[in-house]
Design a protein around this motif. Structure first.
Motif, short mmCIF file in Angstrom:
data_model
loop_
_atom_site.label_atom_id
_atom_site.label_comp_id
_atom_site.label_asym_id
_atom_site.label_seq_id
_atom_site.Cartn_x
_atom_site.Cartn_y
_atom_site.Cartn_z
N GLY A 16 0.61 -1.28 0.04
CA GLY A 16 0.03 0.12 0.14
C GLY A 16 0.96 1.47 0.15
N HIS A 20 1.25 -2.10 -4.57
CA HIS A 20 -0.15 -2.76 -4.34
C HIS A 20 0.04 -4.11 -4.64
N LYS A 46 -11.56 -4.84 5.54
CA LYS A 46 -10.66 -3.55 5.35
C LYS A 46 -10.15 -3.31 6.78
N ALA A 49 -6.48 -4.37 7.35
CA ALA A 49 -5.37 -3.90 6.52
C ALA A 49 -4.17 -3.71 7.60
N SER A 172 -2.06 2.07 6.28
CA SER A 172 -2.83 1.41 7.33
C SER A 172 -3.16 2.30 8.75
N GLN A 192 -5.54 3.49 1.02
CA GLN A 192 -6.65 2.49 1.47
C GLN A 192 -7.53 3.10 2.45
N TYR A 193 -7.11 4.34 3.17
CA TYR A 193 -7.98 5.11 3.82
C TYR A 193 -7.90 6.46 3.42
#
Length: 220
Positions: A16, A20, A46, A49, A172, A192-193
């Motif tokens: 991430g 990826h 999720k 993660a 993460s 991701q976030y």
């Protein structure tokens, strides 16, 4: 001589941030789960993660009431990840960033909750400039404990008083909390976030990828 305005060191998560690798890990979890239980695996949550592979294994096994087989799945997934290696996708800015750090003689490395073998395979196949990397087997307590980043920083020659001058790139919430607990500077990557979620977890700055972080540093 290193420019005074630059951080003393840069530590990187792997999945991430540098690559990826959802496809790489997803394929290995799925094939291992199928071999062990002859069932299709549940969707990846999720919320997991950045967590250690063992915790992820415990989750997958709990879905079908097979919690006692978590270690078996964890070990088999590691075998599948290596045997059926799927090269992850390189994220933007990695080569530019590592070249810049090498030119400036700034120490850097990877601390990931992924396995060391996966890191080694990925770095080799993508021809990345990372000589120093630690995987989940190298820690007694994986992220969100701070051990991963403290161990990497110490290996790179930093003392505790240097930690507040070290940037840590994380995508993460688990890793961001680990960097903050280590007394370092968490920098969020929004693969991701959201920016809001990463800042709430402790990120000081947030960038879409390492490319934007590299551009920011080189334009100061």
């Amino acid at each position: 001589m290193q420019k005074k305005w630059l951080p003393k060191g840069f530590l990187f998560d792997f999945d991430g941030v540098v690559v990826h690798s959802f496809k790489s890990h997803g394929n290995a979890w799925s094939s291992a789960f199928k071999e062990l239980f002859n069932k299709e695996i549940a969707p990846f949550p999720k919320s997991h993660a950045g967590k250690s592979p063992m915790l992820i294994s415990e989750y997958y096994c709990s879905v079908i009431g097979k919690e006692k087989r978590a270690e078996d799945l964890y070990l088999l997934k590691d075998i599948h990840l290596d045997k059926h290696f799927t090269k992850p996708d390189l994220l933007p800015g990695v080569r530019e960033f590592t070249s810049f750090l090498s030119e400036e003689n700034i120490p850097y490395g990877i601390a990931s909750n992924a396995t060391r073998q996966f890191l080694k395979n990925s770095i080799k196949h993508l021809d990345l400039n990372f000589e120093t990397y630690f995987g989940v087997q190298d820690y007694d307590k994986p992220k969100p404990a701070p051990e991963a980043y403290i161990k990497l920083a110490n290996h790179l020659g930093f003392k505790t008083e240097d930690f507040k001058f070290i940037w840590v790139f994380e995508d993460s919430l688990t890793g961001t909390k680990a960097a903050k607990a280590a007394g370092m500077v968490p920098i969020g990557i929004t693969t991701q976030y959201s920016e809001e979620e990463l800042k709430e977890a402790g990120s000081i700055f947030v960038f879409p990828t390492l490319l934007e972080a590299y551009e920011y540093l080189t334009k100061i």
